[in-house]
Structures are given as structure tokens and as C-alpha cells.
Design an enzyme around this catalytic site. Structure first.
Site, PDB file in Angstrom:
ATOM      1  N   TYR A 156       0.884  -1.259  -0.160  1.00 35.29           N
ATOM      2  CA  TYR A 156      -0.011  -0.043   0.126  1.00 35.29           C
ATOM      3  C   TYR A 156       0.886   1.282  -0.151  1.00 35.29           C
ATOM      4  O   TYR A 156       0.686   2.146  -0.706  1.00 35.29           O
ATOM      5  CB  TYR A 156      -0.804  -0.153   1.332  1.00 35.29           C
ATOM      6  N   ALA A 158       3.894   1.575  -0.960  1.00 37.20           N
ATOM      7  CA  ALA A 158       4.578   1.623  -2.320  1.00 37.20           C
ATOM      8  C   ALA A 158       3.681   2.117  -3.324  1.00 37.20           C
ATOM      9  O   ALA A 158       4.001   3.085  -3.924  1.00 37.20           O
ATOM     10  CB  ALA A 158       5.333   0.240  -2.573  1.00 37.20           C
TER      11      ALA A 158
HETATM   12  P1  NAI Z   1     -13.470   2.912   0.885  1.00 36.74           P
HETATM   13  O1  NAI Z   1     -12.807   1.578   0.823  1.00 36.74           O
HETATM   14  O2  NAI Z   1     -14.404   3.395   1.914  1.00 36.74           O
HETATM   15  O3  NAI Z   1     -13.832   3.218  -0.629  1.00 36.74           O
HETATM   16  C1  NAI Z   1     -13.106   2.902  -1.506  1.00 36.74           C
HETATM   17  C2  NAI Z   1     -14.069   2.984  -2.878  1.00 36.74           C
HETATM   18  O4  NAI Z   1     -12.860   2.572  -4.052  1.00 36.74           O
HETATM   19  C3  NAI Z   1     -15.090   1.870  -2.621  1.00 36.74           C
HETATM   20  O5  NAI Z   1     -16.096   2.365  -3.271  1.00 36.74           O
HETATM   21  C4  NAI Z   1     -14.839   0.696  -3.734  1.00 36.74           C
HETATM   22  O6  NAI Z   1     -15.823  -0.156  -4.038  1.00 36.74           O
HETATM   23  C5  NAI Z   1     -14.107   1.338  -4.924  1.00 36.74           C
HETATM   24  N1  NAI Z   1     -13.135   0.530  -5.567  1.00 36.74           N
HETATM   25  C6  NAI Z   1     -12.048  -0.388  -5.036  1.00 36.74           C
HETATM   26  N2  NAI Z   1     -11.507  -0.980  -6.070  1.00 36.74           N
HETATM   27  C7  NAI Z   1     -11.825  -0.434  -7.183  1.00 36.74           C
HETATM   28  C8  NAI Z   1     -11.671  -0.392  -8.499  1.00 36.74           C
HETATM   29  N3  NAI Z   1     -10.845  -1.548  -8.985  1.00 36.74           N
HETATM   30  N4  NAI Z   1     -12.404   0.188  -9.418  1.00 36.74           N
HETATM   31  C9  NAI Z   1     -12.940   1.010  -9.099  1.00 36.74           C
HETATM   32  N5  NAI Z   1     -13.704   1.387  -7.888  1.00 36.74           N
HETATM   33  C10 NAI Z   1     -12.978   0.649  -6.906  1.00 36.74           C
HETATM   34  O7  NAI Z   1     -12.062   3.672   0.884  1.00 36.74           O
HETATM   35  P2  NAI Z   1     -11.891   5.313   1.342  1.00 36.74           P
HETATM   36  O8  NAI Z   1     -11.237   5.066   2.836  1.00 36.74           O
HETATM   37  O9  NAI Z   1     -12.804   6.111   0.860  1.00 36.74           O
HETATM   38  O10 NAI Z   1     -10.467   5.804   0.713  1.00 36.74           O
HETATM   39  C11 NAI Z   1     -10.451   6.522  -0.567  1.00 36.74           C
HETATM   40  C12 NAI Z   1      -9.093   6.437  -0.980  1.00 36.74           C
HETATM   41  O11 NAI Z   1      -8.567   7.460  -0.005  1.00 36.74           O
HETATM   42  C13 NAI Z   1      -8.347   5.388  -1.270  1.00 36.74           C
HETATM   43  O12 NAI Z   1      -7.383   5.435  -2.268  1.00 36.74           O
HETATM   44  C14 NAI Z   1      -7.402   4.986   0.011  1.00 36.74           C
HETATM   45  O13 NAI Z   1      -6.274   4.475  -0.131  1.00 36.74           O
HETATM   46  C15 NAI Z   1      -7.236   6.541   0.243  1.00 36.74           C
HETATM   47  N6  NAI Z   1      -6.903   6.867   1.685  1.00 36.74           N
HETATM   48  C16 NAI Z   1      -7.785   6.558   2.570  1.00 36.74           C
HETATM   49  C17 NAI Z   1      -7.406   6.696   4.175  1.00 36.74           C
HETATM   50  C18 NAI Z   1      -8.480   6.434   5.227  1.00 36.74           C
HETATM   51  O14 NAI Z   1      -7.759   6.642   6.277  1.00 36.74           O
HETATM   52  N7  NAI Z   1      -9.543   5.939   4.978  1.00 36.74           N
HETATM   53  C19 NAI Z   1      -6.127   7.185   4.276  1.00 36.74           C
HETATM   54  C20 NAI Z   1      -5.262   7.526   3.205  1.00 36.74           C
HETATM   55  C21 NAI Z   1      -5.571   7.195   1.981  1.00 36.74           C
END
Ligand code: NAI
Length: 248
Positions: A156, A158
Site C-alpha cells: 500500500y 509503495a
Molecule cells: P473505501 O473503501 O471506503 O472506498 C473506496 C472505494 O473505491 C469503494 O467504493 C470501492 O468499491 C472502490 N473501489 C475499489 N476498487 C476499485 C476498482 N478496482 N475500481 C473502481 N472502484 C474501486 O475507502 P476510502 O477510505 O474512502 O479511501 C478512498 C481513497 O483514500 C483510497 O485511495 C484510499 O487508499 C485513500 N486513503 C484513505 C485513508 C483512510 O484513512 N480512509 C487514508 C489515506 C488514504
């Protein structure tokens, strides 16, 4: 007059969480919003209705952001149905944590493909449109662990470091053509992604945060609004940490 009136934003993985909060923020500032997610189910349809309540055009597209061909197809559809793509937010992301010694090739490949290759796919498909428009704002969702690393998250971390390098490179390649690219590095944000952590782990995180709380998706969406709008018209190639001061 909203900050994004007349603009079209395309946000990946926005059926819930941070992506959804960004979609709502952009809609509240007058942008038309196209978003993708793996499936467009009842929840995603509700998101569309919440967005439309702001009086803008909104649509959800079922598409796997990790798939190059699917991405080209969805970007073509958005261009045809919305007319332009002015803002691209590469938000889709997953975790498959584990220590390096125990990490499988499948865990590594899945996270790098969904979190990083997806951004390449969308930037590759959207930049020809932005170049013709002579303007665009690209926002890559990174993470504080992409800047500082984190034991148990080498895949993650990376992928998120890659999102930063990608944004900086695009900023250099396309700045002269009116396209800006930046990254947001959230810290501990309360969403489904972090819901699986135990209460003890969450408490430990909060002790390390000067503001003494986890962030909300709206905290991240406010920064995403800044980077999408003309308020940041002289900001490119930057990483903005949204982490309550956890990493300085
Ligand atoms: P979440 O898991 O609540 O939402 C992620 C969304 O991306 C989901 O709706 C999921 O279905 C969708 N998704 C997953 N794989 C997919 C794919 N191959 N194609 C299309 N959609 C896809 O996650 P969250 O917390 O809202 O995270 C959003 C972004 O923020 C991510 O990139 C995460 O890595 C980043 N992030 C989140 C943090 C946190 O503490 N929640 C901290 C730092 C970064």
C-alpha cells in the site's frame, strides 16, 4: 456562483467514503459529477440522487479502474455524455496488508494494480481531452504512508508513493499545457477502509494526532475542492497532507 460552476469532474471509486464526500462537495460548488465504482448498486444510485439534488448532472459508471480497456471506454462515455472532463480525481483504492515476509505476490499485485495502475489508466485516457481543452486539474489520492512508510503496508505504501511520483511527473510534463497535477495524502480518516481496525488501534492512532481525532471524508473533500478550483491555480506538483498534524 459555485467555485466549480460549469466544470465536469470524474472521480474514481466514489460510491462511498472519501470519493463520495468529494463528489458531494464538488456538486455543492456547481460541478457536474461523473463517478466510477466496481458496481453501481442501490447505494451508488442513492449517491447519484444526492448529487442531483444540487441541481447538477450526475451519473455513476460501473468500471474496474484497474482495467486499461474499461477505463478508456468509460472516459469516452463520460466525454460524450458530459461534454468535457475538467477535473480528474484518482481515488479508487484498496488495502491488503501484511508484513513483507508473509506478503503474497497476489497481495502485492492487487494493491499496486488497483491503487496505482488505475491512476495511469485514467490519466492516460483523460489527458488528451484536457490537452484539447487547454486546462485540467488532476488529483491523485495518496496517503501519509506513501510519504513516511508503514510497517505491515509495504504494498500500500509503495502504491501511494507511486501516486505522488506520478502526480509530480505529470505536473512537469503537462504544466505548460495548462494542466495541474497534485496529490492528497490523508492520514487516519474514518471510512469503511479504516472501520476494520480495532478500537485499540484507532485509539493508538488518535494519540499520535495533535488534533486528537480521526479525520472525516469531508476534511479530505475540502482540500480536494481547493485543488480542483481556481483557488489553487498556481499550485502544481504538490502533496498536501490531511492528517491532523500527525506527520510534520
Ligand atoms: P473505501 O473503501 O471506503 O472506498 C473506496 C472505494 O473505491 C469503494 O467504493 C470501492 O468499491 C472502490 N473501489 C475499489 N476498487 C476499485 C476498482 N478496482 N475500481 C473502481 N472502484 C474501486 O475507502 P476510502 O477510505 O474512502 O479511501 C478512498 C481513497 O483514500 C483510497 O485511495 C484510499 O487508499 C485513500 N486513503 C484513505 C485513508 C483512510 O484513512 N480512509 C487514508 C489515506 C488514504
Amino acid at each position: 456562483m459555485g467555485l466549480l460552476n460549469g466544470k465536469t469532474a470524474l472521480i474514481t471509486g466514489a460510491a462511498r467514503g472519501i470519493g463520495k464526500a468529494i463528489a458531494l462537495k464538488y456538486a455543492s460548488e456547481g460541478a457536474n459529477v461523473a463517478f466510477t465504482d466496481l458496481v453501481i448498486d442501490g447505494n451508488a444510485e442513492n449517491t447519484v440522487r444526492e448529487l442531483e439534488a444540487f441541481g447538477i448532472k450526475a451519473k455513476g459508471y460501473a468500471s474496474n479502474a484497474a482495467n486499461f480497456e474499461e477505463t478508456q471506454t468509460v472516459v469516452n462515455q463520460v466525454k460524450e455524455e458530459f461534454g468535457s472532463i475538467d477535473i480528474l480525481v484518482n481515488n479508487a483504492g484498496i488495502t491488503k496488508d501484511g508484513l513483507m515476509m508473509r506478503m503474497s505476490e497476489a497481495q502485492w499485485d492487487a494493491v499496486l494494480t488497483v491503487n496505482l495502475k488505475s491512476a495511469f489508466n485514467f490519466i492516460h485516457a483523460c489527458t488528451p481531452i484536457m490537452l484539447r481543452q487547454k486546462q485540467g486539474s488532476i488529483i491523485n489520492m495518496a496517503s501519509v504512508v506513501g510519504v513516511h512508510g508503514n510497517a505491515g503496508q509495504c504494498n500500500y505504501s509503495a502504491s501511494k508513493a507511486g501516486m505522488i511520483g506520478l502526480a509530480k511527473s505529470i505536473a512537469q510534463e503537462l504544466g505548460s499545457r495548462g494542466i495541474r497535477a497534485n496529490a492528497i495524502a490523508p492520514g487516519f480518516i474514518i471510512t469503511d477502509m479504516t472501520a476494520k481496525l480495532s478500537d485499540e488501534v484507532k485509539e493508538e492512532w488518535c494519540k499520535k494526532i495533535p488534533l486528537r481525532r480521526g479525520g472525516t471524508p469531508e476534511d479530505v473533500a475540502d482540500v480536494a475542492l481547493f485543488l480542483a478550483s481556481d483557488l489553487s491555480s498556481y499550485v502544481s506538483g504538490q502533496v498536501i497532507q490531511v492528517d491532523g498534524g500527525m506527520n510534520m
